[in-house]
Design a protein around this motif. Structure first.
Motif, PDB file in Angstrom:
ATOM      1  N   GLY A   1       6.473 -12.667  31.298  1.00 45.10           N
ATOM      2  CA  GLY A   1       5.667 -11.539  31.730  1.00 45.10           C
ATOM      3  C   GLY A   1       4.638 -11.159  30.686  1.00 45.10           C
ATOM      4  N   GLY A   2       5.013 -11.271  29.408  1.00 40.32           N
ATOM      5  CA  GLY A   2       4.043 -11.064  28.345  1.00 40.32           C
ATOM      6  C   GLY A   2       2.967 -12.126  28.373  1.00 40.32           C
ATOM      7  N   GLU A   3       3.367 -13.359  28.627  1.00 41.45           N
ATOM      8  CA  GLU A   3       2.409 -14.460  28.747  1.00 41.45           C
ATOM      9  C   GLU A   3       1.439 -14.200  29.894  1.00 41.45           C
TER      10      GLU A   3
ATOM     11  N   VAL B   1       8.102  -9.446  36.018  1.00 45.74           N
ATOM     12  CA  VAL B   1       9.509  -9.324  36.387  1.00 45.74           C
ATOM     13  C   VAL B   1      10.354  -9.157  35.124  1.00 45.74           C
ATOM     14  N   SER B   2      11.022  -8.017  34.991  1.00 43.12           N
ATOM     15  CA  SER B   2      11.868  -7.775  33.813  1.00 43.12           C
ATOM     16  C   SER B   2      11.113  -8.130  32.536  1.00 43.12           C
ATOM     17  N   ALA B   3       9.860  -7.742  32.474  1.00 48.50           N
ATOM     18  CA  ALA B   3       8.942  -8.260  31.465  1.00 48.50           C
ATOM     19  C   ALA B   3       8.935  -7.436  30.176  1.00 48.50           C
TER      20      ALA B   3
ATOM     21  N   LEU C   1       8.423  -5.437  38.640  1.00 47.80           N
ATOM     22  CA  LEU C   1       9.793  -5.435  39.152  1.00 47.80           C
ATOM     23  C   LEU C   1      10.754  -5.349  37.975  1.00 47.80           C
ATOM     24  N   HIS C   2      11.724  -4.434  38.050  1.00 53.10           N
ATOM     25  CA  HIS C   2      12.648  -4.294  36.919  1.00 53.10           C
ATOM     26  C   HIS C   2      14.006  -3.809  37.405  1.00 53.10           C
TER      27      HIS C   2
END
Length: 278
Positions: A100-102, A123-125, A224-225
Motif C-alpha cells: 500500500g505504501g508502494e 488494503v491494511s496499508a 480497506l482496513h
C-alpha cells in the motif's frame, strides 16, 4: 519467466494474465511476501474479464536478490518500470501493507503524472507513517521495529513462522482456528526472498512518511482496513490516510486481521470488484 530489468540493472519478475485489451488491475504485495500472496484476487479478477498484473518486489520472491534499493522510492520506481514495459493505462492499483505504501508513492510520483492510473486501493496499508514520532505520537515505538530486525537476523525462518502463525492472520486470538496451509504458504513466500531485502524493508515500511504522497493523490482511492489489525493498527493508518486523501473513502471490517485479503478473500474480493466497477 516474465521479467524486466530496471534502469539500475535489477531484474524484476512479474505476472500478466488476462485479455490485453481489458482494464488492468495491478496488485502490490506486502512484506516479506511475493505476488503469490494475491492468488485469490488475481484468479477472481481474471475470471471477471480483467487483465491482472503483479510483480515481486526487488529482493522478494523471484526477483533479483540485490543488496541495495530496498526503500519506498526504489519500490515505486520498479513498479513504474513494469507499468511502462507493459504500457498499462487506466489501471487500478491495489496494495496490501507495505504494498500500500508502494502504491501511494507510485501513484503520486509516477502513475498520476504519466496518466496511467484510474483508481487506487490501500488494503491494511502502512501509510501515512507507522513509526512513533513527536509529530505522530500514536505510532509504533522504534524499539518494536528494532525487535523485528533482531529476530530476523537471529533466525529468519523462526521469526517468519511466528508472524504468520500469530498476529498476521489473527491466529493468536482466543478461539481463532489456525490454518497450517496458510501459515506454510506465508513462510514459503517469505523464505523465497532475500534476508537483506527483508531486513532493510523494515525501515522502509516503518519509517517512510507518506503524508505528502497521500495528499497529492487525486484519483478515487478506497481504504480497506481490519479493525483487529495487530500489525498495522487501523487508528494509526487507515483512519489517518483517508483524512489526507483528496478523494478517499474508508471501509472497515470488525474483527478482521492484517492478512484479511487471504482469510476473508470472499468478502474482500466482492468489495474490490464493486469499487473497480463504480
Amino acid at each position: 519467466m516474465s521479467t524486466i530489468t530496471t534502469p539500475d540493472g535489477t531484474r524484476i519478475f512479474y505476472k500478466d494474465w488476462g485479455p490485453r485489451d481489458a482494464q488492468p488491475i495491478v496488485f502490490h504485495h506486502g512484506w516479506p511476501l511475493s505476488s503469490d500472496d494475491w492468488d485469490a484476487q488475481m484468479l477472481f479478477f481474471v475470471q471477471h474479464g480483467y487483465r491482472v498484473v503483479a510483480h515481486d518486489r526487488r529482493g522478494h520472491g523471484r526477483s533479483a536478490q540485490v543488496c541495495e534499493g530496498h526503500d519506498m522510492d526504489h519500490y515505486a520506481a520498479d513498479a513504474a518500470a513494469v507499468m511502462q514495459h507493459l504500457n498499462l493505462r487506466n489501471a487500478v492499483h491495489i496494495g496490501h501493507s507495505t504494498g500500500g505504501g508502494e502504491v501511494a508513492r507510485y501513484v503520486a510520483r509516477h502513475g498520476q503524472p504519466q496518466g496511467r492510473v484510474a483508481k487506487a486501493v490501500l488494503v491494511s496499508a502502512v501509510p501515512p507513517l507507522m513509526l512513533k514520532t513527536a509529530a505522530n505520537p500514536g505510532g509504533t515505538p522504534i524499539e518494536v521495529f528494532d525487535g523485528f530486525r533482531a529476530a530476523l537476523a537471529a533466525n529468519r525462518a523462526e521469526f517468519f513462522e511466528a508472524v504468520a502463525a500469530g498476529p498476521f492472520y489473527g491466529f493468536n486470538r482466543p478461539g481463532a482456528k489456525r490454518s497450517e496451509p496458510v501459515v506454510r504458504n506465508w513462510w514459503r513466500q517469505g523464505m523465497a526472498g532475500g534476508a537483506k531485502a527483508h531486513y532493510d524493508g523494515i525501515k522502509a515500511f516503518s519509517e517512510t512518511d507518506q503524508t505528502d504522497d497521500l495528499k497529492s493523490i487525486s484519483v478515487p482511492t478506497l481504504v480497506l482496513h481490519g479493525e483487529d489489525d495487530q500489525v498495522v493498527p487501523i487508528d494509526d493508518a487507515g483512519r489517518l490516510s483517508v483524512k489526507l486523501l483528496r478523494n478517499g473513502q474508508l471501509k472497515t471490517y470488525p474483527g478482521y486481521p492484517h492478512g484479511m485479503l487471504t482469510v476473508h478473500a470472499d468478502v474482500i474480493n466482492q468489495d474490490l470488484l464493486a469499487f473497480v466497477r463504480s
